[in-house]
Design an enzyme around this catalytic site. Structure first.
Site, PDB file in Angstrom:
ATOM      1  N   CYS A   1       0.821  -1.213   0.000  1.00 20.20           N
ATOM      2  CA  CYS A   1       0.000   0.000   0.000  1.00 20.20           C
ATOM      3  C   CYS A   1       0.854   1.261   0.000  1.00 20.20           C
ATOM      4  CB  CYS A   1      -0.981  -0.008   1.171  1.00 20.20           C
ATOM      5  SG  CYS A   1      -0.178  -0.410   2.704  1.00 20.20           S
TER       6      CYS A   1
ATOM      7  N   GLU B   1      -5.066   2.931  -7.219  1.00 20.51           N
ATOM      8  CA  GLU B   1      -3.873   2.182  -6.830  1.00 20.51           C
ATOM      9  C   GLU B   1      -3.778   0.933  -7.700  1.00 20.51           C
ATOM     10  OE1 GLU B   1      -4.418   0.817  -2.848  1.00 20.51           O
ATOM     11  OE2 GLU B   1      -2.312   1.004  -2.347  1.00 20.51           O
TER      12      GLU B   1
END
Ligand code: ADP
Length: 503
Positions: A306, A404
Site C-alpha cells: 500500500c 492504486e
C-alpha cells in the site's frame, strides 16, 4: 491431465508439510486447535503454479463468536490484563526468539502462499518480528501521567488501561508483518486478540500462532480464525459489544464498510487503507539514488504494497535520463517462482489482482500513454505473472493515475514546477505515503511539509520500521501502527481526579 494436476497438487502440499511442521490445518481458539463447527475447509494455493499447499477451516460467525468469548474470558479472568507489564514483555520476547529460530520455515511458508521471492519473505520475517521485539520493549513503558492540577487540594492522574478484546483483520501482501504490527501492540497493552488473516495467506498466520502457543501465552489471549467468507465475520466484530476495537489493514472500500458498520457501538477503529503514493524526482535529485529507490519502491512484492509508488512525477530536465536508467535496470529483473534463488519478481497474488493490473495497463494504452517496457502478461511463466512495466505520458484520467494499481507498473507523468507537482500529488483522496528526491535543502523541508500524506520518504523509499509511526491521512485511514504511538490504538485513557487532599 486432471489426474496429473491433482497429483502435483498433493505433492506440493506434502512437500510444504515436510519442509515445516509449522503448517497447520486447524484454527486456534481458547488454547485449542479446532476445525470449523460446520466442518468446512478451503484450500490455499501457491500463486506461482496453482498448486494446493494447504487446507484450513472455513469458519462462520459462530466460530468467530466463540473466539470473541474466549478472548473476553481471557481478558477478564486470566491474568493477562492484570499481569505485570514485565511478565507480558517476557512472553512477547519468548515469541520473538521462537520466530527468529523458525525464520526460514516461516519464510518458506510465506513465499509458497504469497508468491513473494524467498529473500523478500525472509526479509518480512525479520521486519515483522521487529514489531514483536519493539512492543515487548514498549510493554514496560506504557506510562500514565500526573498533570499539575489547577487547585491545591487535587491531583490529576492519567491512567492508560487496555481496551479489552481486539479483532485484527489483515491482508495478504504482508502475511506476517501486518499481524505482528497489530498483535505486538495489542498484547503489550494488555488486550486479548482474535486474528482474522486474509484468505489467500492463512498459513503464515497459523504458523505464527503455533509459535505463540509454544511461547506460552495463556489460553484465549491469542485466537485465530480462518475463513473465505469475511463479511459476516466482519459484521459480527462490528456489532459485538464484547469486541472493543477493530484494527484493519486492507482496501479502502472494506475499511469504509467497517467504519460504517461499527458506528452504532462507537467502536475504536484503527484503519490502514489504500494509498496512491506520489514519487517525485526533482531536477536536483541524485538519479542513482532515485532509480534504486524506484526499483525497491515499485517492484518489492511485485508492486503489491500500500506504500508502493503509484504515480511517478519526473521534472522536465531529468525525465528522459531517469527513464533510460530505470529501463535498463527493469529489463534485468529476474521473474519467476518465489522459491527459486535469485528471483526478484514473483506472480501477482490472484486472478482478481492480475485482471486489475492488465485492465489498468490496457486503459492507459487506449488513452494514448506510451508503453516503454513490458505491458503484457507473461503466460509462459504461469497464469498470474505480469511483466515489469514502464509507461510514460500517463493522462490524469487514466486508472493508473487515479487508482492504486497494486502491480509492477511504473506510471510516469512529466512536470515543470514544484508548485504544479505539489498540487498534482495532493490531488487525491488518499494520503498514505509520498516520496521525493531532491538535493536542495530548502526544497526538502518545503515539500516534506506540503505533501498531504502520513509518511514522507526524502531520498529514501524503504521507510517502514518498527520504530516509526505508520499510517495515513485522508481516506488512507486513521490511527498509527509501530512506534510508541502504536500502543495508543489499544489503550483507554482514564482520568482519575483525587480530590479534597490535605497537604
Ligand atoms: P484486498 O483488496 O487487499 O484483498 P480486502 O480489504 O478485500 O483487501 O481484504 C483485507 C482483509 O479484509 C482480508 O483479511 C479480507 O478477508 C478481509 N475482509 C474483506 N471484506 C471484509 C469484510 N466485509 N469484513 C471484514 N473483513 C473483510
Amino acid at each position: 491431465m486432471l489426474y496429473c494436476k491433482s497429483f502435483c497438487q498433493k505433492l506440493n502440499l506434502h512437500r510444504l508439510r515436510s519442509i515445516s511442521s509449522l503448517v497447520q490445518t486447524k484454527a486456534f481458539i481458547d488454547g485449542n486447535w479446532v476445525k470449523a463447527q460446520n466442518n468446512e475447509e478451503f484450500e490455499v494455493f501457491n500463486p506461482a503454479n496453482g498448486a494446493v499447499i494447504g487446507s484450513v477451516p472455513n469458519m462462520d460467525p459462530k466460530d468467530a463468536n466463540q473466539a470473541v468469548h474466549a478472548a473476553k474470558k481471557a481478558f477478564e479472568l486470566s491474568e493477562w490484563s492484570k499481569m505485570t507489564a514485565k511478565e507480558r514483555s517476557s512472553l512477547l520476547k519468548k515469541w520473538y526468539y521462537l520466530i527468529e529460530k523458525n525464520a526460514d520455515e516461516l519464510a518458506s511458508i510465506m513465499s509458497a502462499e504469497s508468491g513473494k521471492p524467498i529473500n523478500e519473505a525472509r526479509g518480512e520475517v525479520t521486519y515483522g518480528n521487529a514489531f514483536v521485539e519493539w512492543f515487548a520493549e514498549e510493554a514496560r513503558r506504557i506510562c500514565g501521567e500526573v498533570v499539575p492540577s489547577p487547585t491545591k487540594d487535587r491531583e490529576i492522574i492519567v491512567l492508560k488501561q487496555p481496551l479489552g478484546v481486539a479483532a485484527l483483520i489483515t491482508p495478504w501482501n504482508f502475511p506476517m508483518a501486518m499481524i505482528t504490527r497489530k498483535a505486538g501492540a495489542a498484547l503489550a497493552a494488555g488486550c486479548t486478540i482474535i486474528i482474522k488473516p486474509a484468505e489467500d495467506t492463512p498459513l503464515t498466520a497459523l504458523a505464527l500462532v503455533k509459535l505463540a502457543e509454544q511461547a506460552g501465552f495463556p489460553n484465549g489471549v491469542i485466537n485465530i480464525i480462518t475463513t473465505n467468507k469475511a463479511a459476516p465475520i466482519g459484521e459480527l466484530f462490528c456489532k459485538s459489544p464484547d469486541v472493543k476495537g477493530i484494527s484493519f489493514t486492507g482496501s479502502t472500500e472494506v475499511g469504509k464498510w467497517l467504519f460504517r458498520n461499527s458506528s452504532d457501538g462507537i467502536k475504536r477503529l484503527s484503519l490502514e487503507l489504500g494509498g496512491n503514493a506520489p514519487f517525485i524526482v526533482f531536477n536536483s535529485a541524485n538519479l542513482e539514488i532515485a532509480v534504486n529507490a524506484a526499483l525497491s519502491c515499485k517492484f518489492r512484492n511485485c508492486g503489491q504494497t500500500c506504500i508502493s509508488a503509484n504515480r511517478f512525477f519526473l521534472q522536465e530536465e531529468i525525465h528522459d535520463k531517469f527513464i533510460n536508467l530505470l529501463k535498463q535496470r527493469v529489463e534485468t529483473l529476474k521473474i519467476g517462482e518465489g522459491s527459486e534463488p535469485g528471483v526478484q519478481i514473483g506472480p501477482l497474488i490472484n486472478t482478481m489482482q492480475f485482471n486489475k493490473v492488465n485492465a489498468f495497463v490496457e486503459d492507459a494504452r487506449l488513452k494514448n500513454a506510451n508503453i516503454i517496457s513490458g505491458g503484457k502478461p507473461l503466460t509462459n511463466l504461469g497464469n498470474l505473472f505480469y511483466s515489469p512495466t514502464i509507461i510514460t505520458d500517463v493522462p490524469v484520467n487514466a486508472k493508473l493515475y487515479t487508482e492504486e494499481v497494486f502491480g509492477p507498473v511504473v506510471s510516469i507523468v512529466k512536470f515543470k514546477t514544484e508548485e504544479e507537482v505539489i498540487n498534482a500529488a495532493n490531488n487525491s483522496n488518499r494520503g498514505l505515503a509520498g516520496y521525493f528526491f531532491s538535493e536542495n535543502i530548502q526544497q526538502v523541508f518545503r515539500v516534506a511539509k506540503l505533501l498531504e500524506v502520513g509518511m514522507v520518504g526524502v531520498n529514501e523509499a524503504l521507510i517502514s520500521a518498527a520504530e516509526a509511526p505508520f499510517g495515513g491521512v485522508k481516506e488512507s485511514g486513521i490511527g498509527r501502527e509501530g512506534c510508541h504511538h502504536g500502543i495508543d490504538e489499544y489503550v483507554e485513557i482514564k482520568y482519575v481526579c483525587m480530590g479534597n487532599l490535605k497537604y
